[in-house]
Design a protein around this motif. Structure first.
Motif, short mmCIF file in Angstrom:
data_model
loop_
_atom_site.label_atom_id
_atom_site.label_comp_id
_atom_site.label_asym_id
_atom_site.label_seq_id
_atom_site.Cartn_x
_atom_site.Cartn_y
_atom_site.Cartn_z
N SER A 187 110.28 66.99 7.06
CA SER A 187 111.12 65.23 7.74
C SER A 187 111.48 64.39 6.25
CB SER A 187 110.27 65.21 9.16
OG SER A 187 109.31 64.53 8.40
N LYS A 188 110.49 64.72 5.82
CA LYS A 188 110.42 63.26 4.37
C LYS A 188 110.10 63.67 3.60
CE LYS A 188 108.47 59.77 7.56
NZ LYS A 188 107.58 58.57 8.05
N PRO A 189 110.94 64.38 2.89
CA PRO A 189 111.14 65.52 1.56
C PRO A 189 110.41 64.45 0.53
CG PRO A 189 113.41 64.74 2.07
CD PRO A 189 112.20 65.01 2.99
N PRO A 190 109.79 65.02 -0.65
CA PRO A 190 109.77 63.74 -1.97
C PRO A 190 110.62 63.53 -3.01
CG PRO A 190 108.48 66.23 -2.95
CD PRO A 190 109.61 65.91 -1.04
N PHE A 191 110.36 62.32 -3.18
CA PHE A 191 111.71 62.03 -4.31
C PHE A 191 111.68 62.14 -5.46
CE2 PHE A 191 113.20 59.18 -0.24
CZ PHE A 191 113.62 59.82 -0.04
N LEU A 192 112.05 62.69 -6.94
CA LEU A 192 111.72 62.88 -7.88
C LEU A 192 112.70 61.81 -8.91
CD1 LEU A 192 111.50 66.86 -8.59
CD2 LEU A 192 109.94 65.20 -7.86
N SER A 193 111.84 61.57 -10.64
CA SER A 193 112.09 60.79 -10.78
C SER A 193 114.18 61.26 -11.12
CB SER A 193 111.21 61.11 -12.08
OG SER A 193 110.24 60.19 -11.78
N GLN A 194 114.71 60.18 -11.38
CA GLN A 194 116.18 60.91 -12.37
C GLN A 194 115.74 61.88 -13.44
OE1 GLN A 194 117.63 55.89 -11.91
NE2 GLN A 194 119.11 57.48 -11.37
N GLY A 195 116.89 62.56 -13.48
CA GLY A 195 116.81 62.75 -15.41
C GLY A 195 116.12 63.97 -15.19
N ILE A 196 115.33 64.52 -14.28
CA ILE A 196 114.86 65.68 -13.35
C ILE A 196 116.18 66.58 -12.99
CG2 ILE A 196 113.54 66.64 -12.34
CD1 ILE A 196 111.30 64.96 -12.98
N ASP A 197 116.28 67.93 -13.32
CA ASP A 197 117.46 68.46 -13.11
C ASP A 197 117.22 69.90 -11.89
OD1 ASP A 197 119.28 70.72 -13.33
OD2 ASP A 197 118.63 71.52 -15.00
N PRO A 198 117.93 69.44 -10.93
CA PRO A 198 117.14 70.23 -9.63
C PRO A 198 117.45 71.61 -9.43
CG PRO A 198 119.26 68.82 -9.41
CD PRO A 198 118.96 68.19 -10.51
N LEU A 257 102.57 62.35 -5.66
CA LEU A 257 102.00 63.94 -5.54
C LEU A 257 103.25 64.97 -6.12
CD1 LEU A 257 99.79 64.27 -2.54
CD2 LEU A 257 99.19 63.45 -4.47
N PHE A 258 104.07 65.25 -5.68
CA PHE A 258 104.71 66.47 -6.17
C PHE A 258 105.02 66.01 -7.40
CE2 PHE A 258 108.57 68.87 -6.04
CZ PHE A 258 108.20 70.10 -5.47
N GLN A 259 105.77 64.71 -8.22
CA GLN A 259 105.86 64.53 -9.57
C GLN A 259 105.18 64.01 -10.11
OE1 GLN A 259 109.08 63.12 -10.56
NE2 GLN A 259 107.89 64.32 -12.00
N PHE A 260 103.42 64.61 -9.76
CA PHE A 260 102.44 64.97 -10.48
C PHE A 260 103.08 66.47 -10.36
CE2 PHE A 260 97.81 66.72 -10.49
CZ PHE A 260 97.20 66.12 -11.29
N ALA A 261 102.50 67.44 -9.75
CA ALA A 261 103.23 68.61 -10.36
C ALA A 261 104.01 69.14 -10.29
CB ALA A 261 103.48 69.66 -8.19
N PHE A 262 105.10 68.95 -11.14
CA PHE A 262 106.60 69.04 -11.61
C PHE A 262 105.42 68.65 -13.46
CE2 PHE A 262 109.69 67.81 -14.29
CZ PHE A 262 111.17 69.34 -13.61
N ILE A 319 110.86 52.91 -4.73
CA ILE A 319 111.88 54.16 -4.41
C ILE A 319 113.34 53.55 -4.04
CG2 ILE A 319 112.40 56.02 -2.41
CD1 ILE A 319 109.58 56.50 -4.50
N ALA A 320 114.76 54.22 -5.01
CA ALA A 320 115.71 53.82 -4.86
C ALA A 320 116.66 54.62 -5.25
CB ALA A 320 115.42 52.38 -5.87
N LEU A 321 117.42 54.97 -4.05
CA LEU A 321 118.61 55.86 -4.14
C LEU A 321 117.70 57.01 -3.65
CD1 LEU A 321 121.18 53.69 -6.65
CD2 LEU A 321 121.13 54.14 -4.20
N GLN A 322 116.86 57.10 -3.71
CA GLN A 322 116.72 58.60 -3.46
C GLN A 322 115.59 59.18 -4.80
OE1 GLN A 322 118.79 61.17 -1.38
NE2 GLN A 322 118.41 60.75 0.52
N TYR A 323 115.31 58.38 -5.49
CA TYR A 323 114.51 58.31 -6.63
C TYR A 323 113.54 57.73 -6.65
CZ TYR A 323 119.01 60.57 -8.39
OH TYR A 323 120.12 61.48 -8.56
N LEU A 324 112.12 58.16 -7.54
CA LEU A 324 110.76 57.29 -7.95
C LEU A 324 111.54 56.80 -9.06
CD1 LEU A 324 108.25 56.93 -7.19
CD2 LEU A 324 107.74 59.09 -8.57
N VAL A 325 111.57 55.82 -9.15
CA VAL A 325 111.74 54.25 -10.13
C VAL A 325 110.39 54.10 -10.33
CG1 VAL A 325 112.43 52.63 -11.06
CG2 VAL A 325 113.81 54.40 -9.52
N PHE A 326 109.82 53.96 -11.78
CA PHE A 326 109.17 53.39 -12.59
C PHE A 326 109.76 52.29 -13.79
CE2 PHE A 326 106.98 52.95 -17.08
CZ PHE A 326 105.40 52.97 -16.39
#
Length: 245
Positions: free
Chosen positions: A69-80, A41-46, A229-236
């Motif tokens: 308690s459970k923050p979302p993870f984003l894809s690698q390559g996104i600048d925090p 969901l958060f990746q969709f919003a982003f 979900i790997a190493l706190q990233y959403l992996v396609f």
């Protein structure tokens, strides 16, 4: 369509709203617990906020304690530190009444959002509270129907001004009361995304299905993506063939 909506492919990422059918204003993401729904969901919003360039406004509605308690993870390559995050408004709500109040005031907003996302929509409807409120054993069903009707009217109003999508997620569609929840959602939502566990532990398959008046089976427009979900990233992990249920 699934890849463009829920995953990230870099700065040239297409506008995810353009991947949706014109009549797909309400969307549902359903899946079992701990399958990465909040991250999707958060990746969709982003993605929506990143693809639009006219001061977009994306609203992410959720429960504060759950998000903390459970923050979302984003894809690698996104600048925090990306300024895209400034275009996503986090709105915390406690129950279904808070959700209805938000959508009831839609016509009063100076600027309407381009997309609204609600995390774990069904969890905002407490069964006991809804039964007492409506003096009915099926009070939760009545509360959900009332809320979805209000969401539908608000989003239709917004689309008279410009494109606006509502994306909900729910876990209850994968639990014991699944048939009833599916029946309730199907009246207002014609595009659904379903998560199932993959063949490897920790992997999942995300399949999209759109229903139309001419395609009541929903088999005409299906896509599927594999992710983890790997190493706190959403992996396609790539597109896969969708199987008809």
């Amino acid at each position: 369509m699934v890849e463009e909506l829920f995953f990230w492919s870099g700065s040239n990422h297409p506008n995810p709203l353009q991947q949706l059918q014109h009549n797909s204003n309400l969307l549902l993401l359903s899946g079992p617990p701990s399958s990465g729904k909040t991250s999707l969901l958060f990746q969709f919003a982003f993605n929506v906020a990143a693809a639009l360039h006219s001061n977009p406004n994306v609203v992410f509605i959720c429960n504060r304690n759950r998000l903390d308690s459970k923050p979302p993870f984003l894809s690698q390559g996104i600048d925090p530190s990306s300024n895209v995050f400034q275009r996503i408004q986090i709105k915390y709500v406690n129950d279904d009444e808070d959700i209805r109040k938000y959508f009831a005031a839609f016509h009063l907003f100076d600027k309407l959002p381009d997309a609204v996302v609600i995390d774990d929509f069904g969890d905002f409807f407490d069964n006991k509270v809804c039964q007492q409120r409506y003096s009915n054993a099926r009070g939760r069903d009545l509360a959900m129907i009332k809320s979805l009707a209000l969401c539908h009217n608000a989003i239709n109003y917004a689309n008279q001004k410009g494109p606006c999508k509502l994306l909900l997620s729910d876990t209850h569609t994968h639990q014991g009361d699944s048939p009833r929840f599916h029946f309730i959602y199907k009246k207002w939502i014609h595009t659904t995304f379903t998560i199932k566990e993959g063949d490897i532990s920790g992997s999942f398959i995300l399949k999209g299905r759109s229903y139309s008046r001419t395609d009541t089976t929903g088999t005409g427009n299906m896509k599927a993506a594999k992710y983890s979900i790997a190493l706190q990233y959403l992996v396609f992990d790539g597109l896969v063939n969708a199987q008809v249920d």
